[in-house]
Write a protein that holds these residues in place. Structure first.
Motif, PDB file in Angstrom:
ATOM      1  N   VAL A  41      -6.343   2.808   9.077  1.00 53.37           N
ATOM      2  CA  VAL A  41      -7.432   2.919   8.097  1.00 53.37           C
ATOM      3  C   VAL A  41      -7.691   4.409   7.844  1.00 53.37           C
ATOM      4  N   ASN A  99     -15.036   3.811  -1.868  1.00 51.08           N
ATOM      5  CA  ASN A  99     -14.129   2.667  -1.991  1.00 51.08           C
ATOM      6  C   ASN A  99     -14.812   1.335  -1.721  1.00 51.08           C
ATOM      7  N   SER A 107      -9.241  -3.529   3.675  1.00 49.36           N
ATOM      8  CA  SER A 107      -9.436  -2.347   2.851  1.00 49.36           C
ATOM      9  C   SER A 107     -10.869  -2.278   2.340  1.00 49.36           C
ATOM     10  N   TYR A 108     -11.669  -1.460   2.955  1.00 45.14           N
ATOM     11  CA  TYR A 108     -13.009  -1.137   2.451  1.00 45.14           C
ATOM     12  C   TYR A 108     -13.820  -2.375   2.048  1.00 45.14           C
ATOM     13  N   ILE A 140       0.840  -1.204   0.000  1.00 45.89           N
ATOM     14  CA  ILE A 140       0.000   0.000   0.000  1.00 45.89           C
ATOM     15  C   ILE A 140       0.873   1.251   0.000  1.00 45.89           C
TER      16      ILE A 140
END
Lengths: 415, 415
Positions: free
Chosen positions: A153, B399, B215-216, A17
Motif C-alpha cells: 500500500v 484517493n 485500494s483506498y 495496477i
C-alpha cells in the motif's frame, strides 16, 4: 552500495495496477547514495519468490521487497521469507498493541484472529513500525546484507521508507555520493540535441553519465555521477554543466537539481511575485489542475480551475460568448483567449492558462483535425494564444498540451 | 505460454519515471491468454542487459523489451540485441522511408545521420512499423521463442502492441484461455472480507485463484483461472461467483468482467438515463474530473467541473454564500451541499459530486482536523452530504475521497 527492489503480487503482473512504489523507493535510495541495480516483479508464488530472493542477494547488498504482507491467504511474503531464512514466526507484542489500537481508533469491524496474526514476525526480523497500517515492515540482516520487506500500500510503504528504512540504512551502510543535475529543454527532439552536443558528450569523463529523457514535447537531460568525494563530484558535474549550458541555452526552460517537477518551479516564481494562477481546461480534461495540486502547498499560488468539457459549459460557466464560439469554432484562438481571460477574472487570479482542442480518438463539437490544440495564456498585462498540431494519439495530445502550456507560462514568468 | 517483460533504462531505476508500460503490456497479453511471469527493469548497461536476456529466455517463451531504442548514445538496446544474437545491423529501406516521411510532415529540424541510422535493424529481425515514431519495433524469432523490442515512449509502444505485436502473437502461438471476474466491494477491510468467505475460499478448485486488491476504501476481489476449454473455464468461474455473491451482496458495488474502472460503469448508467454529471472539487484537486475524462467518450455523460482550491473561489466561482462558509467553516456539510447544488446548476447537469476537506499535510483555511472530508451529492431530486475521516496521509485522503465519492454516486444511480 547496490540495492534491488522486488515487488510481489499478481496484480502487477496482470497489469491491474501500475507499480509506482519502485520509482518512489529508487528516488529515495538515490538521494542517500544507494543505486538500484534491478527491479523485479514476481507473482505471489513461493518457488518464484525464493529464486528471486536468491538471485537478488547474489547481486545486491540491500534487497527491498514490497507486497504480499496483507492478512489474507494470497499474502505469502512473510512465510516465504521464513522459509528462505529457515526461520519461524513469533508474536511481537508491540506490533499486536499497535494493531489493536488501529482497530480501536479507525476500524468499525471487530478485530479478528487474522488481524492479530499480522503481529507474527520471523524471529530473525526486526519489526518496523507501520504508522498507517496493520502489517509491520521487516528488517532482516544476514551477514553484510539486509532484506527489508514492506507492505505494498503506497502510503504505508512511504511512511516506512521515511521513518524506518532510510534512517537505518544511513546508520548501517557506508555509501558513495550520488549527484544529479537535470536540464529541461523544449522545442528540439532528442536526436537534434544529440547532434548539437556530440563532441561534448564524447569527452564526458567516465564517472559521469548523460541520459536523454524525452516526454511529450520536452527532453530532459540528466547528468549523473557517483563518487566518494562529495565536493569533487559536485564540482566535476557542475563544470560539465557549465560547458553544456551555452550549447543549449536557447532551448533550456528549467534547470533543476533534485526538483524535477516544472510545476514546482512555476509555483516558486508565482509565490515570489505574490501572484496567483487559475486554469480553464477543455481537451486536457483536468490534468493541468491535477498537476498543480499534486504536491502540497499549492494554495499559496494556485486558485483553482474550471474544466469545461462540454461546449455549452464554456458559455454557461466561463461566459465565453456564443457568437465567438459560432464565428470561430470551439477549437480556436479566439475561444481559448476568452477562456483564459474569463478564468483569470472569475478566480481573481493574475495569470491563467486555457486549453481547447481535439484530443481524439473522435472529433467532438468542432471540425478541427484531431491533434489541433489552442493554448491561451492570460498575464497581468495581456492575453495571447498559439495553435499547435500534436499528432493523432490521445495520450500524446493531452500530455503535449499540458507540457507546452507549462512551458508558455514559465516563459512569461521568466520574461 | 509464458512471457516476460524487460524494461531498459536508467530513468526507471533512479525513479525518475514510473514504469506504466509494463502494466499496459501485461493487460493486453492477458487478454489473449499469455501470462506474464516476471517483469525486470535494468539499466542501460550492456552486460546487465545480456544477462537479463539470457535468464529471461530460460523461463519464458515470449520476451518483450521496451526502451533504449532511441537515436542517442545512451540507447544501446539494438546493439546489445545484435551482440546477444551474434548479428549485425543492416539498413531497412522501408523504415528509412518512414523516418523521412515523419521528418517531412511533423518535425521542423532537418533530418540527420543519427535519425537515418534508426533504420538500421539486425539482419535476423523483422522491423515492426512504428506509426508514431522513428524507432522501429523488432521481432526476432529464435527457435520456439520470440524476442520483441519496442520503444519506451508509451504511445509508440501502445500502437506497436495493438497493430504489430498482438496480431503476430495470436497467429504464431497456441494459447490457453484466461478468464477473470472482478467484484468491487466497499466498506469492509480485506481481513473482514477474508473472514466472511474463508470456507468458500478453502474450497476453491486449484485452477482458480482469488486475489484481494485493496485500494483506498475499496477492495476488489479477483477470481481468475486458466484453461484450454474456454467454455468450461467460464462456467467454473461463474459458478464460484454465484457462490461468493450472496456472502458479500451487502458490500458489492460493482461486478465487472474486463472493465475495471468504476467511472466507466457510472458513465454507462448516466448514458442509459441520458443524464449528465458535473463535479465541484476542493481537496481532491482535480482528480475526480481527470478520472472521468481519462477514457475517451466522456462528453456523452460528463459536462465538466470546477476546482475551487482557494476558499475565496468557492464564493467567486461556485457562488457559495459567504455566510454559509462563515457560519459552518469551509470544511462542512453545508458548504459541500452548496457546492454540489451550484455545480449542478452552473453546468446544467443532472447529477453533481462535490468534495471539501483537509488533505494535509498542513491545515488550510479551516480548523477541521487533517483527514476530515465532506462529500456532497446532488441528484435530480435531492442534495445530501456525508462526513468522513480518512486518516492522516495526503495520498490516502485524496484517493479515499475520490473512491468514496464514486461509490456514493454509483449507489444513487443504481437506486
Amino acid at each position: 552500495m547496490i540495492a534491488e527492489i522486488i515487488t510481489i503480487g499478481d496484480e502487477i503482473l496482470i497489469g491491474q495496477i501500475v507499480d509506482t512504489n519502485s520509482a518512489y523507493i529508487a528516488q529515495e535510495l538515490n538521494k542517500i547514495g544507494v543505486s538500484v541495480h534491478q527491479i523485479t516483479s514476481v507473482e505471489d508464488e513461493r518457488e518464484h519468490i525464493l529464486t528471486t530472493l536468491k538471485e537478488a542477494s547474489k547481486r545486491a547488498d540491500i534487497i527491498l521487497i514490497t507486497g504480499g504482507l496483507g492478512p489474507t491467504k494470497d499474502d505469502i511474503t512473510k512465510t516465504t521469507l521464513c522459509e528462505y531464512f529457515g526461520d519461524t514466526l513469533v508474536r511481537d507484542p508491540q506490533v499486536l498493541a499497535h494493531i489493536e489500537s488501529i482497530f480501536a481508533k479507525y476500524i468499525s469491524t471487530p478485530i479478528s484472529e487474522i488481524n492479530r496474526d499480522q503481529s507474527l514476525v520471523p524471529t530473525k526480523a526486526l519489526a518496523l513500525h507501520n504508522e498507517y497500517g496493520t502489517a509491520p515492515g521487516l528488517w532482516i540482516k544476514e551477514g553484510e546484507k539486509v532484506f527489508i520487506a514492506m507492505p505494498g500500500v503506497p502510503f504505508e510503504m512511504k511512511s516506512l521508507i521515511q521513518h524506518e528504512v532510510l534512517p537505518r540504512l544511513i546508520k548501517e551502510f557506508k555509501r558513495p555520493f550520488i549527484y544529479h543535475k537535470t536540464i529541461r529543454t523544449y522545442g528540439l527532439g532528442e536526436s537534434a540535441i544529440a547532434a548539437r552536443i556530440e563532441s561534448w558528450e564524447d569527452d564526458l569523463p567516465s564517472h559521469i553519465k548523460l541520459a536523454y529523457l524525452p516526454s511529450y514535447g520536452t527532453v530532459r537531460l540528466r547528468l549523473s555521477g557517483k563518487g566518494l568525494n562529495e565536493e569533487a563530484l559536485k564540482i566535476s558535474i557542475e563544470s560539465e554543466f557549465e560547458k553544456i549550458y551555452p550549447l543549449l541555452s536557447d532551448i533550456i526552460a528549467d534547470v533543476n537539481g533534485e526538483n524535477e517537477d516544472i510545476t514546482i518551479t512555476i509555483r516558486q516564481l508565482l509565490e515570489r511575485k505574490e501572484m496567483y494562477l487559475a486554469v480553464a481546461e477543455s481537451c486536457t480534461g483536468g490534468e493541468l489542475a491535477t498537476k498543480f495540486t499534486k504536491n502540497p502547498g499549492a494554495s499559496n499560488s494556485f486558485k483553482g480551475g474550471v474544466l469545461t468539457y462540454a461546449t455549452q459549459s464554456k458559455e454557461d460557466v466561463l461566459n465565453v460568448p456564443k457568437s465567438i464560439i459560432n464565428d470561430n469554432s470551439v477549437v480556436s484562438g479566439a475561444v481559448v483567449e476568452e477562456m483564459a481571460k474569463n478564468a483569470k477574472r472569475l478566480f481573481k487570479s493574475d495569470y491563467a492558462i486555457a486549453t481547447t482542442g481535439n484530443a481524439g480518438p473522435e472529433k467532438g463539437d468542432s471540425d478541427a483535425e484531431i491533434g489541433t490544440v489552442f493554448i491561451g495564456i492570460a498575464t497581468p498585462e495581456k492575453v495571447f494564444s498559439e495553435e499547435f498540431k500534436f499528432g493523432r494519439s490521445r495520450d500524446q495530445v493531452v500530455n503535449k498540451t499540458v507540457n507546452k502550456a507549462l512551458e508558455l507560462l514559465l516563459k512569461e514568468l521568466l520574461s
